[in-house]
Design a protein around this motif. Structure first.
Motif, short mmCIF file in Angstrom:
data_model
loop_
_atom_site.label_atom_id
_atom_site.label_comp_id
_atom_site.label_asym_id
_atom_site.label_seq_id
_atom_site.Cartn_x
_atom_site.Cartn_y
_atom_site.Cartn_z
N PHE A 27 0.90 -1.16 0.00
CA PHE A 27 0.00 0.00 0.00
C PHE A 27 0.93 1.21 0.00
O PHE A 27 1.53 1.51 1.04
CB PHE A 27 -0.87 0.02 1.26
N ASN A 52 -1.69 -7.73 14.88
CA ASN A 52 -2.29 -6.72 14.01
C ASN A 52 -1.22 -6.15 13.10
O ASN A 52 -0.10 -5.87 13.54
CB ASN A 52 -2.89 -5.58 14.85
N GLY A 53 -1.59 -6.01 11.83
CA GLY A 53 -0.65 -5.40 10.88
C GLY A 53 0.36 -6.36 10.28
O GLY A 53 1.22 -5.96 9.49
N ALA A 54 0.24 -7.67 10.60
CA ALA A 54 1.22 -8.64 10.09
C ALA A 54 1.10 -8.83 8.58
O ALA A 54 2.06 -9.24 7.91
CB ALA A 54 1.03 -9.98 10.79
N GLY A 55 -0.09 -8.57 8.03
CA GLY A 55 -0.29 -8.75 6.59
C GLY A 55 -1.25 -9.89 6.27
O GLY A 55 -1.46 -10.23 5.11
N LYS A 56 -1.91 -10.43 7.29
CA LYS A 56 -2.79 -11.59 7.10
C LYS A 56 -3.98 -11.24 6.20
O LYS A 56 -4.27 -11.94 5.25
CB LYS A 56 -3.32 -12.09 8.46
N THR A 57 -4.67 -10.14 6.55
CA THR A 57 -5.86 -9.77 5.78
C THR A 57 -5.49 -9.45 4.34
O THR A 57 -6.19 -9.85 3.40
CB THR A 57 -6.56 -8.55 6.43
N THR A 58 -4.40 -8.75 4.16
CA THR A 58 -3.98 -8.41 2.80
C THR A 58 -3.71 -9.68 2.00
O THR A 58 -4.16 -9.81 0.85
CB THR A 58 -2.73 -7.50 2.84
N ARG A 273 -7.02 -0.22 16.30
CA ARG A 273 -7.83 -0.94 15.31
C ARG A 273 -8.62 -2.06 15.98
O ARG A 273 -9.75 -2.34 15.62
CB ARG A 273 -6.92 -1.51 14.23
N1 LIG Z 1 -6.08 -0.01 2.83
C1 LIG Z 1 -4.86 0.17 3.35
N2 LIG Z 1 -4.15 1.28 3.09
C2 LIG Z 1 -2.91 1.46 3.57
N3 LIG Z 1 -2.27 0.57 4.36
C3 LIG Z 1 -2.92 -0.55 4.66
C4 LIG Z 1 -4.25 -0.82 4.18
N4 LIG Z 1 -4.64 -2.04 4.64
C5 LIG Z 1 -3.62 -2.51 5.38
N5 LIG Z 1 -2.58 -1.63 5.39
C6 LIG Z 1 -1.30 -1.80 6.07
O1 LIG Z 1 -0.74 -3.04 5.62
C7 LIG Z 1 -0.14 -3.74 6.71
C8 LIG Z 1 -0.80 -5.11 6.85
O2 LIG Z 1 -2.16 -4.92 7.24
P1 LIG Z 1 -3.20 -6.14 7.31
O3 LIG Z 1 -4.54 -5.57 7.60
O4 LIG Z 1 -3.04 -7.01 6.13
O5 LIG Z 1 -2.64 -6.91 8.59
P2 LIG Z 1 -3.35 -8.00 9.48
O6 LIG Z 1 -2.30 -8.97 9.86
O7 LIG Z 1 -4.53 -8.55 8.80
O8 LIG Z 1 -3.78 -7.17 10.76
P3 LIG Z 1 -5.23 -7.02 11.43
O9 LIG Z 1 -5.42 -8.27 12.21
O10 LIG Z 1 -5.07 -5.83 12.30
O11 LIG Z 1 -6.20 -6.83 10.32
C9 LIG Z 1 -0.29 -2.85 7.92
O12 LIG Z 1 0.89 -2.11 8.06
C10 LIG Z 1 -1.46 -1.97 7.57
O13 LIG Z 1 -1.38 -0.74 8.24
#
Ligand SMILES: Nc1ncnc2c1ncn2[C@@H]1O[C@H](COP(=O)(O)OP(=O)(O)OP(=O)(O)O)[C@@H](O)[C@H]1O
Length: 286
Positions: A27, A52-58, A273
């Motif tokens: 991003f 949180n923020g590990a990148g799992k959702t992405t 978050r």
């Molecule tokens: N739409 C977005 N715009 C900018 N940065 C983003 C966006 N979505 C996620 N990020 C960033 O990408 C990184 C990974 O986020 P992601 O949501 O994939 O993590 P996660 O492991 O799923 O955490 P969570 O459990 O908090 O959702 C983080 O640094 C987050 O801030």
């Protein structure tokens, strides 16, 4: 509950449910997923763990085709997520973190809506909807407005919405976040039962290490966009136990701390978050 159908040309035996090679996603200047290699075997419950923020959702949004594949390769039962989006989508059920049920509809109406979206033939719809509601234990309350459901019931309703298409791969993003321990157990029991009944593959993200330990066949520990360790919970704990030479059996959280080493200050605690998400869940209940 229906058996996941292989109607869209079955992949050859032995094809992984999910296969990622060199997956990256940024991003702007933030590298959310940083070179992930991952294989999910058909029929297993695979946990993608991390704070949180590990990148799992992405990572899972790329696998579901909701985000493009900018670098690397992603395949779902052999289909290329970059080039065969619709074929991939037909194989999946996805329960996102965000609320996907409508509080102004009954449970049955919510699931029926998804049955229509998935183009389930009209003559099969009522039965498939009833089966999905039964699979998550909501038959008795199916004709109540979803607004009257508890947080755990809403989550099970969202599970039914995803199951109504009999997906071969169910992807769940933090399915138990914000739920009390009893509701969390109930959600996991339903997932486990449906998996056992259908042979469906489950890919789940969570930052609850205890749940992953109990319910996942294999886990990948993700931190700062990378996979730091991968294996069965037992393997990972045993390996750390041997490496440390201590009498105490490490927990999965110990394993995670060992591999991630730093930057885990929010593990087990709440950040902004988390708080926002928890409150969103609470407002569904209220
Ligand atoms: N739409 C977005 N715009 C900018 N940065 C983003 C966006 N979505 C996620 N990020 C960033 O990408 C990184 C990974 O986020 P992601 O949501 O994939 O993590 P996660 O492991 O799923 O955490 P969570 O459990 O908090 O959702 C983080 O640094 C987050 O801030």
């Amino acid at each position: 509950m229906s058996t996941p159908s292989g109607s869209t040309a079955d992949p050859p035996a032995g094809t992984d449910a999910v296969s990622c090679t060199g997956l990256e996603y940024s991003f702007g200047g933030t590298r959310a997923v940083d070179g992930v290699d991952l294989s999910v075997t058909e029929g297993e419950v695979f946990g993608l763990l991390g704070p949180n923020g590990a990148g799992k959702t992405t990572a899972i949004r790329v696998i579901t085709t909701l985000l493009p594949v900018p670098a690397g390769m992603v395949r779902v039962f052999g289909r290329d997520a970059a080039r065969q989006k619709m074929a991939v989508r037909r194989l999946l059920g996805y329960v996102p973190q965000q609320l996907s049920a409508d509080s102004a509809l009954t449970g049955r109406e919510n699931v029926s809506l998804f049955a229509r979206v998935f183009d389930i033939p009209r003559r099969e719809r009522a039965e498939r909807v009833a089966e999905a509601l039964e699979a998550v234990g909501l038959t008795e309350v199916a004709d109540r407005m979803a607004a009257t459901y508890s947080g755990g019931m809403v989550r099970r309703l969202e599970l039914a919405q995803a199951l109504v298409s009999a997906p071969r791969l169910l992807i769940l993003d933090e399915p138990t976040i914000g739920l009390d321990p009893i509701a969390r157990t109930s959600v996991w029991e339903r997932i486990t039962e449906v998996r056992a009944a259908t042979g469906m593959t489950v890919l789940v993200t969570t930052h609850y290490m205890d749940e992953a330990d109990q319910y996942c066949d294999r886990v990948a520990l993700m931190h700062l966009g990378r996979i730091r360790a991968l294996g069965t919970p037992e393997q990972l704990k045993a390996e750390l136990g041997r490496a440390e030479g201590s009498d105490r059996q490490p927990t999965l959280e110990d394993v995670f701390r060992h591999f991630a080493d730093s930057g885990l200050d929010n593990l087990g605690g709440e950040d902004f978050r988390d708080v926002r998400r928890t409150r969103r869940t609470a407002s569904r209940v209220g």
